[in-house]
Each structure stands twice: as structure tokens, then as C-alpha cells.
Design a protein around this motif. Structure first.
Motif, PDB file in Angstrom:
ATOM      1  N   LEU A 174       0.826  -1.206   0.000  1.00  0.00           N
ATOM      2  CA  LEU A 174       0.000   0.000   0.000  1.00  0.00           C
ATOM      3  C   LEU A 174       0.864   1.260   0.000  1.00  0.00           C
ATOM      4  CD1 LEU A 174      -2.970  -0.992   2.336  1.00  0.00           C
ATOM      5  CD2 LEU A 174      -2.774  -1.122  -0.141  1.00  0.00           C
ATOM      6  N   VAL A 177       1.501   2.029  -3.480  1.00  0.00           N
ATOM      7  CA  VAL A 177       0.359   2.734  -4.058  1.00  0.00           C
ATOM      8  C   VAL A 177       0.423   4.208  -3.680  1.00  0.00           C
ATOM      9  CG1 VAL A 177      -2.149   2.989  -3.989  1.00  0.00           C
ATOM     10  CG2 VAL A 177      -1.133   0.713  -4.117  1.00  0.00           C
ATOM     11  N   ILE A 181       0.414   7.222  -6.421  1.00  0.00           N
ATOM     12  CA  ILE A 181      -0.647   8.216  -6.572  1.00  0.00           C
ATOM     13  C   ILE A 181      -0.243   9.554  -5.957  1.00  0.00           C
ATOM     14  CG2 ILE A 181      -2.478   6.474  -6.653  1.00  0.00           C
ATOM     15  CD1 ILE A 181      -3.252   7.175  -3.838  1.00  0.00           C
ATOM     16  N   TRP A 272     -14.868  -1.123   8.330  1.00  0.00           N
ATOM     17  CA  TRP A 272     -14.459  -1.607   7.013  1.00  0.00           C
ATOM     18  C   TRP A 272     -14.036  -3.060   7.027  1.00  0.00           C
ATOM     19  CZ3 TRP A 272      -9.437  -3.210   7.240  1.00  0.00           C
ATOM     20  CH2 TRP A 272      -8.669  -2.696   8.294  1.00  0.00           C
ATOM     21  N   ARG A 283     -23.749  -5.858   4.392  1.00  0.00           N
ATOM     22  CA  ARG A 283     -22.894  -6.056   3.220  1.00  0.00           C
ATOM     23  C   ARG A 283     -23.474  -5.233   2.108  1.00  0.00           C
ATOM     24  NH1 ARG A 283     -19.100  -9.676   2.192  1.00  0.00           N
ATOM     25  NH2 ARG A 283     -19.754  -9.749   0.050  1.00  0.00           N
TER      26      ARG A 283
ATOM     27  N   GLU B  78      -2.530  -7.158  -7.797  1.00  0.00           N
ATOM     28  CA  GLU B  78      -3.615  -7.130  -6.825  1.00  0.00           C
ATOM     29  C   GLU B  78      -4.211  -5.723  -6.851  1.00  0.00           C
ATOM     30  OE1 GLU B  78      -0.453  -6.541  -5.099  1.00  0.00           O
ATOM     31  OE2 GLU B  78       0.251  -8.265  -6.257  1.00  0.00           O
ATOM     32  N   ARG B  80      -4.926  -3.647  -4.500  1.00  0.00           N
ATOM     33  CA  ARG B  80      -4.236  -2.750  -3.578  1.00  0.00           C
ATOM     34  C   ARG B  80      -5.059  -1.515  -3.247  1.00  0.00           C
ATOM     35  NH1 ARG B  80       2.218  -2.754  -4.846  1.00  0.00           N
ATOM     36  NH2 ARG B  80       2.436  -4.957  -5.336  1.00  0.00           N
ATOM     37  N   LEU B  81      -6.312  -1.723  -2.894  1.00  0.00           N
ATOM     38  CA  LEU B  81      -7.137  -0.606  -2.429  1.00  0.00           C
ATOM     39  C   LEU B  81      -6.908  -0.438  -0.928  1.00  0.00           C
ATOM     40  CD1 LEU B  81     -10.397  -1.646  -4.300  1.00  0.00           C
ATOM     41  CD2 LEU B  81      -8.757   0.105  -5.006  1.00  0.00           C
ATOM     42  N   PHE B  82      -7.104   0.785  -0.430  1.00  0.00           N
ATOM     43  CA  PHE B  82      -7.027   1.016   1.016  1.00  0.00           C
ATOM     44  C   PHE B  82      -8.344   0.521   1.612  1.00  0.00           C
ATOM     45  CE2 PHE B  82      -3.909   4.868   0.919  1.00  0.00           C
ATOM     46  CZ  PHE B  82      -3.018   4.094   0.206  1.00  0.00           C
ATOM     47  N   PRO B  83      -8.301  -0.573   2.384  1.00  0.00           N
ATOM     48  CA  PRO B  83      -9.566  -1.179   2.823  1.00  0.00           C
ATOM     49  C   PRO B  83     -10.393  -0.276   3.729  1.00  0.00           C
ATOM     50  CG  PRO B  83      -7.704  -2.221   3.914  1.00  0.00           C
ATOM     51  CD  PRO B  83      -7.136  -1.323   2.859  1.00  0.00           C
ATOM     52  N   TRP B  84      -9.762   0.717   4.368  1.00  0.00           N
ATOM     53  CA  TRP B  84     -10.464   1.571   5.333  1.00  0.00           C
ATOM     54  C   TRP B  84     -11.014   2.842   4.691  1.00  0.00           C
ATOM     55  CZ3 TRP B  84      -5.634  -0.588   6.281  1.00  0.00           C
ATOM     56  CH2 TRP B  84      -4.574   0.101   5.677  1.00  0.00           C
ATOM     57  N   ARG B  85     -10.904   2.948   3.393  1.00  0.00           N
ATOM     58  CA  ARG B  85     -11.511   4.083   2.701  1.00  0.00           C
ATOM     59  C   ARG B  85     -12.525   3.532   1.707  1.00  0.00           C
ATOM     60  NH1 ARG B  85      -9.888   6.543   6.307  1.00  0.00           N
ATOM     61  NH2 ARG B  85      -8.218   8.074   6.414  1.00  0.00           N
ATOM     62  N   HIS B  89     -13.493   7.007  -2.417  1.00  0.00           N
ATOM     63  CA  HIS B  89     -12.422   7.740  -1.760  1.00  0.00           C
ATOM     64  C   HIS B  89     -11.053   7.201  -2.193  1.00  0.00           C
ATOM     65  CE1 HIS B  89     -11.136   9.833   2.243  1.00  0.00           C
ATOM     66  NE2 HIS B  89     -10.538  10.323   1.193  1.00  0.00           N
ATOM     67  N   LEU B  93      -8.185   9.646  -3.757  1.00  0.00           N
ATOM     68  CA  LEU B  93      -6.977   9.929  -2.973  1.00  0.00           C
ATOM     69  C   LEU B  93      -5.850  10.461  -3.847  1.00  0.00           C
ATOM     70  CD1 LEU B  93      -6.588   6.998  -0.412  1.00  0.00           C
ATOM     71  CD2 LEU B  93      -6.933   9.415   0.074  1.00  0.00           C
ATOM     72  N   ALA B 119     -19.210   1.485  -1.281  1.00  0.00           N
ATOM     73  CA  ALA B 119     -18.906   0.211  -0.606  1.00  0.00           C
ATOM     74  C   ALA B 119     -17.521   0.241   0.023  1.00  0.00           C
ATOM     75  CB  ALA B 119     -19.000  -0.925  -1.610  1.00  0.00           C
ATOM     76  N   TRP B 120     -17.318  -0.650   0.990  1.00  0.00           N
ATOM     77  CA  TRP B 120     -15.970  -0.875   1.509  1.00  0.00           C
ATOM     78  C   TRP B 120     -15.247  -1.806   0.546  1.00  0.00           C
ATOM     79  CZ3 TRP B 120     -14.690   2.460   4.954  1.00  0.00           C
ATOM     80  CH2 TRP B 120     -15.608   2.907   5.907  1.00  0.00           C
ATOM     81  N   LEU B 122     -13.254  -4.259   0.788  1.00  0.00           N
ATOM     82  CA  LEU B 122     -13.186  -5.698   1.064  1.00  0.00           C
ATOM     83  C   LEU B 122     -14.499  -6.412   0.752  1.00  0.00           C
ATOM     84  CD1 LEU B 122     -11.007  -5.812   4.306  1.00  0.00           C
ATOM     85  CD2 LEU B 122     -10.345  -6.274   1.952  1.00  0.00           C
ATOM     86  N   THR B 123     -15.546  -5.668   0.436  1.00  0.00           N
ATOM     87  CA  THR B 123     -16.792  -6.327   0.046  1.00  0.00           C
ATOM     88  C   THR B 123     -16.885  -6.495  -1.468  1.00  0.00           C
ATOM     89  OG1 THR B 123     -18.070  -4.293  -0.172  1.00  0.00           O
ATOM     90  CG2 THR B 123     -17.966  -5.269   2.018  1.00  0.00           C
TER      91      THR B 123
END
Lengths: 284, 242
Positions: A174, A177, A181, A272, A283, B78, B80-85, B89, B93, B119-120, B122-123
Motif C-alpha cells: 500500500l 500505491v 498516486i 471496514w 454487506r 492485486e 491494492r485498495l485502502f480497505p479503510w476508505r 475515496h 486519494l 462500498a468498503w 473488502l466487500t
């Protein structure tokens, strides 16, 4: 077992078995089962004392404990003790968490901070903080200060260790990333490092709470003129076993309540995470 | 130092990189034209990813010169998204625009993911997450788009859809694309130039002039495919391709 039953009961209307529309009586039944064992235990305890199998003097029956709880409550001895103990933990924990967080951030975010502080802190953490009680008394006397310092010391280390490890353990991929960005360092801290380390921080917070309560119990027994510990020590003098049990119950309730509060915080802050998402049943 | 048109989208001259042993990249030179879709093939361990990471600015270029545009974006294998955003978002970023959010939503719409903006991460399913990653790259309006085996982890059907999507996005926005892949069919389906990396250098550099949309049944297609497979040394037992 229970989940299979509820699943079959609601399988017809929707695939979301966890939907809030679940019938109420099915929710209550498992709860009833869960509290069945403690209730049975209390009943057996009561019966054992009534039958004379256990001496009521050393092991008062639940009814006697409930009774003295009530007496203490209406004679206004319970609430002040509770508040005094709660205040000690709250202040000590606040200082400890603040210190642990500050140290964790400094060592986690900067190599210089890590080199300067981490070896010392890792060394200090191996020292059981309760061993410092004699020193604390010599330094700070027997008032509130040594108790609060001790709680703060005990709470700071779990926070520090977990936060530091969580920051250092944040996913390298991350960071790549963030680089591609074009996130600045403050942005990387805000959007990557802090959120990534939050689960670790909350684990630390839970551990800190546990340590804080244990420290409180020990610190209050040394010398106190108020608080739950004082209540218990006083009761020991007069062989009031029932009051000792009341004090133990209070500790247990307070511990449970704070643990629940942290768990609530987790579901809010870590919305999250898949586990949390499942628990909340959303979900999206 | 190819015969490049006036301003290449990216240029690498004499890039050498080694990790202790023999060099992974050995005085490699490569020039990518603007708006060109190039596929970089090579067996595993030949340094494809190292080259891409160097172009992305993630790996240093201790020897040689690397010239790349500031506006470049990367899609990794992968998501590589930030799971908490939230998904939107993640796309927004790092954007330095007042309307970052609406740009992010527009990019999500373009990859067909509008309904998952809130959505988050991870879903998301694997394909959805990778589409979000493509949107995150796209929203930066890159002149150079770097793709590191972006569809390698997806199932065959999803991969096919993603390839179609990528082709459409490229045709609409025309960034120069460098697609690292080990899949000859993917390269022939998408690229108008195929590069094969071997022994630290570009061993093969072939334009793909097949008409679009591409059809594997086309005789030239099959011939080029055989040629590429042979140059990857896959004449024997270990054909990686699907």
C-alpha cells in the motif's frame, strides 16, 4: 447449533440470514441458553450453603451477597467507592494511553525516534511495573499520585508495543500505491499509516484496560482510604466475607463494562473489516 | 535508442539493475511512443516487473537514464485498495482538484462500478476490485499507464471482460500503455507492439498490425502467436499460457 436453526427458519425470505428482520423469540432463545449455566451455578451455590455443605461464614450464599450489596447501596457507600476507583483508572489510563500513543507514533513514524527510544522502552517493559510499588510510595507518598502513576505506567506499554508494531507492520504494497498516486507524507500518515495501525492500537487498548484494572486492584490494597479496594480491605478486618464478594463483583462488572466499550469502539472505527461488516449485517 | 518520433511517452536508455547476482536488466533501452499500447512478455524472473517498477519510480535506476512523464499511473496484479476508505475515496486519494470526488465518481462510472462507490473495498469481488484499481489509475489522466499483470489473478471470464474494458478505456483516453504479462494471447488481443524481455534486454520488438477487433482465428494471429511462444522458449512442455 443455534445458527443452523435460525438459518433454516429465515432461509425462505432472503439469503441475508443476518438481516435485522429476524424474529425476536429466536434471538432470545440462545441468550437464555447462555445465561443458563451461570444461573445454575448460583442456584447450586445457594443450595450448597443452605444444606450446610459450605460454611456461610467463609462462602456466603448469593442471596447474602445480594443483600449486603443492597445495604451498601442504600447507605451510600457503594457509589462513592465505585466512583473513586473509576476515577483512578480513568485518569491513569488516559495518561498511559496518551504517553503510549505518543511514543508509538514517534518510534513508528521516524527511524530516529525508533533508534533513540525503542531499545530503552523494550528494556523497561520487561520490568513488572507492580514491582515499583515500594519506590512509588517513597517517591509519591500514599495518596492518589502513586496509584495513578502505576496505572499509567502499566497501561502505556501495551499501547506502545501494539501501536509501534502495527505501524511498522502496515502493508508495504500500500505504501507503493501511496507513492504512485503521489500522496505526501502527512497524507500517507492520515490515509494509510494511522488507519492501518488502528486495529493494533485497539488491541493495545484492550490489553491496557486489563492491566489498568489489575494495577488498580493491587494499588488499592496497599493503602487506600476510599475506593473498592478500601471497601474490601475494610471488610477483611471485620471478616465481612459478603462485602468482599460485593467488591469482587464490582471489579468484574467494571472490567466487563470497559471491555464492552472498547468492543463498541472497534465496531465503530473498524467498520471496514469483513468481520465487523458481518456483525453489523450490512454487506452494502 | 530506437527510431522514435519527436517526443516519446517514456524512454529508457542503458538501464542496468542487479540484485547481487548477474544483472536482471542489462543496459536495456526502450522507447514508448505516445498513445502506444505495448505488451511486455517474458518468462518469470526475467525482470519484467523490475522494468515496470523502475518506470513507475518505485525502483531506483542506479545506472542508465529513465525519462517518464509525471502523469503516470500503475495498476498492480492485486487491486491494492485502502480497505479503510470507501471505494470512491480510494479513487479520489491524491487528486489535487476541488472536484476530486466527482472525478472519482465519473471514473467509477466509466469502469461500470457506480453502484459500488460507497462500498468498503473488502466487500468487492476480485473483478470489481480490479476495476476500481483501473479507475484509480484512469482518474489521474495518465500519459503513461503501467500495468503489472493486472488480470493474472482473475478467472477466465472476468479476465476477458477486463481486457475488453481496458481496450475501450485505452481507445477513449489514449495513454501510452505498458502491459506486463506472461500471457501471449492477452498480448496479441490488446497490444499494437509486443516486446519480449530476455537476459536483461529487449530480445524481440514486434509491431502487431493485426486488424481490430482481434480474432485468434486470423492466420497471421496464429503465426505470430507461435513465433512469440517459440521466442519465449515454450516449444517444450511448460507452456504457461492458458
Amino acid at each position: 447449533m443455534m445458527s443452523t436453526r435460525t438459518a433454516t427458519a429465515t432461509a425462505f425470505p432472503a439469503p441475508h440470514a443476518q438481516s435485522p428482520a429476524r424474529p425476536k423469540n429466536l434471538v432470545r432463545l440462545p441468550r437464555l441458553r447462555r445465561i443458563a449455566a451461570p444461573l445454575l451455578f448460583l442456584a447450586a451455590w445457594q443450595a450448597a450453603v443452605a444444606l450446610g455443605l459450605i460454611g456461610a461464614r467463609l462462602m456466603p450464599p448469593p442471596s447474602a451477597i445480594a443483600e449486603s450489596f443492597w445495604h451498601l447501596a442504600i447507605s451510600n457507600q457503594l457509589l462513592p467507592s465505585l466512583l473513586v476507583s473509576l476515577a483512578r483508572v480513568t485518569v491513569g489510563l488516559a495518561i498511559g494511553v496518551a504517553a503510549g500513543t505518543a511514543l508509538g507514533l514517534v518510534t513508528g513514524l521516524s527511524r530516529l525516534g525508533e533508534d533513540l527510544l525503542d531499545p530503552t522502552l523494550q528494556m523497561l517493559r520487561t520490568l513488572p511495573h507492580l514491582a515499583l510499588i515500594p519506590l512509588m510510595i517513597l517517591w509519591f507518598g500514599i495518596g492518589e499520585v502513586p496509584k495513578i502513576v502505576l496505572i499509567a505506567l502499566g497501561a502505556a506499554f501495551p499501547i506502545y508495543l501494539n501501536l509501534y508494531a502495527a505501524i511498522r507492520g502496515a502493508d508495504r504494497k500500500l505504501f507503493e500505491v501511496a507513492a504512485t498516486i503521489g500522496l505526501s507524507f502527512p497524507e500517507t500518515v492520515a490515509h494509510l499509516i494511522l488507519p492501518a495501525s488502528l486495529p493494533g492500537f485497539l488491541v493495545g487498548l484492550r490489553q491496557a484496560l486489563g492491566v489498568a484494572w489489575i494495577t488498580l486492584v493491587v494499588a488499592e490494597q496497599i493503602n487506600a482510604s476510599a475506593g473498592i479496594g478500601y471497601l474490601i480491605m475494610n471488610a477483611r478486618e471485620f471478616l465481612e466475607t459478603d462485602i468482599i464478594f460485593v467488591g469482587l463483583c464490582l471489579y468484574a462488572v467494571l472490567g466487563l463494562a470497559t471491555d464492552y466499550a472498547v468492543r463498541l469502539l472497534e465496531t465503530r472505527l473498524l467498520a471496514w473489516r469483513p468481520s465487523t461488516l458481518g456483525a453489523l449485517g450490512r454487506r452494502a | 535508442m530506437n527510431a522514435a518520433p519527436p517526443v516519446p511517452a517514456a524512454q529508457v536508455i542503458g538501464l542496468t539493475r542487479s540484485f547481487g547476482g548477474p544483472p536482471v536488466l542489462d543496459r536495456l533501452s526502450l522507447s514508448l511512443r505516445r498513445g502506444e499500447f505495448a505488451a511486455l512478455l517474458g518468462r518469470s524472473g526475467t525482470g519484467k516487473s523490475t522494468l515496470l517498477r523502475t518506470l513507475a519510480g518505485l525502483d531506483p535506476a542506479p545506472a542508465g537514464s529513465v525519462r517518464v512523464p509525471a502523469a503516470r499511473a500503475v495498476v498492480f496484479q492485486e487491486p491494492r485498495l485502502f480497505p479503510w476508505r470507501r471505494v470512491w475515496h480510494n479513487i479520489a486519494l491524491g487528486l489535487r482538484f476541488a472536484d476530486a470526488r466527482s472525478r472519482a465518481l465519473a471514473a467509477l462510472a466509466e469502469v461500470g462500478l457506480s453502484h459500488r462507490a460507497q462500498a468498503w473495498p473488502l466487500t468487492l469481488s476480485g473483478g470489481e476490485a480490479q476495476r476500481a484499481a483501473v479507475a484509480r489509475a484512469l482518474v489521474r489522466q495518465p500519459e503513461l499507464l503501467l500495468l503489472d499483470e493486472p488480470f493474472g489473478a482473475l478467472d477466465a471470464l472476468t479476465r476477458l471482460r477486463m481486457q475488453t474494458l481496458l481496450l475501450r478505456l485505452w481507445q477513449n483516453h489514449r495513454p501510452a500503455v505498458l502491459l506486463v504479462t506472461h500471457d501471449v494471447d492477452e498480448a496479441l488481443l490488446l497490444a499494437d507492439r509486443v516486446l519480449v524481455l530476455e537476459n536483461g534486454r529487449i530480445a524481440l520488438d514486434r509491431p502487431v498490425t493485426l486488424p481490430r477487433p482481434r480474432h485468434p482465428a486470423h492466420p497471421d494471429h496464429a503465426r505470430l502467436r507461435e513465433h512469440l511462444l517459440a521466442s519465449l522458449g515454450a516449444g517444450q512442455s511448460d507452456r504457461e499460457q492458458s
